[in-house]
Design an enzyme around this catalytic site. Structure first.
Site, PDB file in Angstrom:
ATOM      1  N   GLY A 130       0.888  -1.142   0.112  1.00  0.00           N
ATOM      2  CA  GLY A 130       0.075  -0.040  -0.080  1.00  0.00           C
ATOM      3  C   GLY A 130       0.904   1.124   0.036  1.00  0.00           C
ATOM      4  N   CYS A 131       1.966   1.345   0.813  1.00  0.00           N
ATOM      5  CA  CYS A 131       2.989   2.694   0.778  1.00  0.00           C
ATOM      6  C   CYS A 131       3.689   2.696  -0.479  1.00  0.00           C
ATOM      7  CB  CYS A 131       3.749   2.288   2.226  1.00  0.00           C
ATOM      8  SG  CYS A 131       2.874   2.225   3.419  1.00  0.00           S
TER       9      CYS A 131
END
Length: 153
Positions: free
Chosen positions: A46-47
């Site tokens: 996600g990051c």
């Protein structure tokens, strides 16, 4: 956990970036608005999606005079790997003791796969050149974060 809201004064900070260089909010605000985005952990799916979308939007952000500062509790060495692996083009700042995350109100209890722990919540702040918070971004998907930022500008 109570994040700072629009109109509040952003806390001043100086943190080391992925190259070990001190970067301060005050120095960045001299150039225009600043996007301070907090993310939980470098090199995670996600990051990475969020960071790469910001990387790909750099020309549009630059055209609006916006400096991007990504903050996580990762050590400088891990931030350097994150930058290199994904050719990121903005400052990644190390907040290992989460003092800046605390000051912005983004450090708090989280739940993941049945475990409860303290960590950074994925929140972003668009900060005006005078140091006041223009907008708290708290409802977005990682892949759409850059679009939410650009829509504000």
């Amino acid at each position: 956990m109570t994040p700072l809201q629009a109109g509040a004064k952003a806390p001043e900070f100086t943190l080391k970036n992925q190259a070990g260089v001190n970067i301060s909010l005050a120095q960045c605000l001299k150039q225009g608005p600043v996007l301070v985005y907090f993310y939980p952990k470098a090199l995670t799916p996600g990051c990475t999606v969020q960071a790469c979308a910001l990387r790909d939007s750099k020309a549009e952000l630059d055209a609006k005079g916006v400096t991007v500062l990504g903050i996580s509790p990762d050590p400088v060495a891990k931030l350097a790997k994150f930058e290199q692996k994904h050719e990121l083009n903005f400052h990644l700042l190390s907040d290992e003791d989460h003092a800046v995350a605390d000051a912005f109100g983004v450090w708090g209890e989280k739940k993941f796969m049945g475990k409860v722990y303290d960590g950074i919540h994925r929140l972003s702040f668009l900060i005006n050149p005078d140091g006041s918070i223009h907008t708290l971004l708290d409802k977005f998907k990682t892949k759409d974060h850059h679009q939410a930022v650009l829509a504000l500008l």
